[in-house]
Design an enzyme around this catalytic site. Sequence first.
Site: not given
Length: 511
Positions: A212, A248
């Site tokens: 993330d 990401e």
Amino acid sequence: MKFFLLLSAIAFCWAQYTPHTNPGGTSIVHLFEWRWADIALECERYLAPNGFGGVQVSPPSENAIINNPPRPWWERYQPISYKLCTRSGNEDEFKDMVTRCNNVGVRIYADAVINHMCGSGVSAGTNSTCGSYFNPGSKDFPAVPYSHWDFNDGKCKTGSGDIENYTDPYQVRDCRLVSLLDLALEKDYVRSKIAEYLNHLIDIGVAGFRIDASKHMWPGDVKAILDKLHNLNTSWFPEGSKAFIYQEVIDMGGEPIKGSEYFGNGHVTEFKYGAKLGTVLRKWNGEKMSYLKNWGEDWGFMPSDKAVVFVDNHDNQRGSGAGGASILTFWDSRLYKMGVGFMLAHPYGFTRVMSSFHWPRYFENGKDVNAWVGPPNNDGEIKEVTINPDTTCGNDWVCEHRWRQIKNMVAFRNVVDGQPFTNWWDNGSNQVAFGRGDKGFIVFNNDDWSLFVTLQTGLPAGTYCDVISGDKSDSNCTGIKIYVSSDGKANFSISNSAEDPFIAIHADSKL
Ligand SMILES: *[C@@H]1O[C@H](CO)[C@@H](O)[C@H](O)[C@H]1NC(C)=O
Ligand SMILES: *[C@@H]1O[C@H](CO)[C@@H](O)[C@H](O)[C@H]1NC(C)=O
Ligand SMILES: *[C@@H]1O[C@H](CO)[C@@H](O)[C@H](O)[C@H]1NC(C)=O
Ligand SMILES: *[C@@H]1O[C@H](CO)[C@@H](O)[C@H](O)[C@H]1NC(C)=O
Ligand SMILES: *[C@@H]1O[C@H](CO)[C@@H](O)[C@H](O)[C@H]1NC(C)=O
Ligand SMILES: *[C@@H]1O[C@H](CO)[C@@H](O)[C@H](O)[C@H]1NC(C)=O
């Protein structure tokens, strides 16, 4: 030199670029906010029998309980500790899920939130999913433990302490993303605590990680953490296997930080993919499906072998992240099925299918004021995913991955794996078709008039079931039949008012 070459050959074989899915499992599904117990069941009862390669699961690390607004989905992106203890379940349930999914050949990829801890404005206390104490004001997270030494504030030069200017890479990496306390990832201590967490998951048996907020970390810091990771658990993976990594990074092309800076660490999410595909299928800016003939790198996308692709994700399906209103979601189900069908038929990228929950979407001044709403729950406790007699899901779980058209296109991608992109046809507008060698063929009609055309499919002669309008069942088709003649040609007729204006056939749908 020889020794070096040997080492790099081994590194290449088992590097972080391999998803470790079983052969015949070329796509993964994001079961957003599902409980571990439901994922374990879904692996056994649905994902393995239908050829899904793996599951991206929501962050397993303990998070802050946010009460204002009440229990939003995004509270899971505010870690308190690395205990495996969330609304999805505890450590025993996580282990049971990983074991059971691996035992039926479905891999688990954990969403790793390692850029930051919780927001600076969250109240101190024990309102966390495992009851661990934390104090954002003094930056104290004793359950890790992290103290104020382990955060970046000294390095950040903005007045607010938050990222204010995305054209300044130092701010993007060293300041707080929307007030989330930014970990000092250049410290070996912090790297080691994160690696300890990821190694715990690896030892349990996960196959890799979605990292993330990677854009908000320096690529070298991410690498230093990855260098500390164990090889995958040999109960299920070949000796020397490394975790599959996909980072990401939202790179729409307008900022100095590029997805390519992260290729040395693993794959990267290609956000341009869903944004562009949505624009084409919605026919915005005069775009047409015929333009998709050279879909892929020619559209400014990253190299196919580094790209994780998706039509929508948990952020941009509710207006955050990237892509804005062009993103196709289950709310636009007819176009959405075409978009996911196109993605799964096309050879570009490693494909991830989204599986969502319903929320009371409500726009005020163009903004969805309910975008924060968390998963279906009873007083905060996540509801079970119930399965209806017709195989759809209950309790407000959307289960796009169980929609016949999407489930069957996941199988299509497995059947055509490794086959070239062939026999492209278009009418200069929004009627297009293409094949995958001699294994599969797909035709779309996104024009406002009907299509009737004879096309070269590349497939062997025979009768094929269209897997969009139906299934192959008991040596018969429940939907449309397509007849391929000995020269590989077939007639296709698609009304512009068809429920799903596309047709797909493949080697395994032949009668
Ligand atoms: C902790 O959460 C509960 C509900 O889960 C809430 O009633 C309480 O006010 C919260 N406490 C603090 C200090 O925020
Ligand atoms: C944002 O950062 C860039 C790069 O450092 C700089 O050129 C630009 O002037 C900054 N913009 C503002 C509004 O501060
Ligand atoms: C790998 O998984 C097995 C089965 O769960 C477990 O017994 C073993 O301890 C794990 N290996 C490591 C290195 O943790
Ligand atoms: C495709 O669209 C064109 C207009 O661009 C139209 O003239 C033609 O009839 C269409 N082709 C088919 C096969 O429907
Ligand atoms: C196949 O299905 C069609 C309807 O979809 C039906 O009319 C036909 O009788 C079936 N054929 C056989 C052999 O079962
Ligand atoms: C396609 O349709 C044409 C006329 O409608 C017919 O002559 C031809 O045999 C059909 N081809 C196949 C493969 O069914």
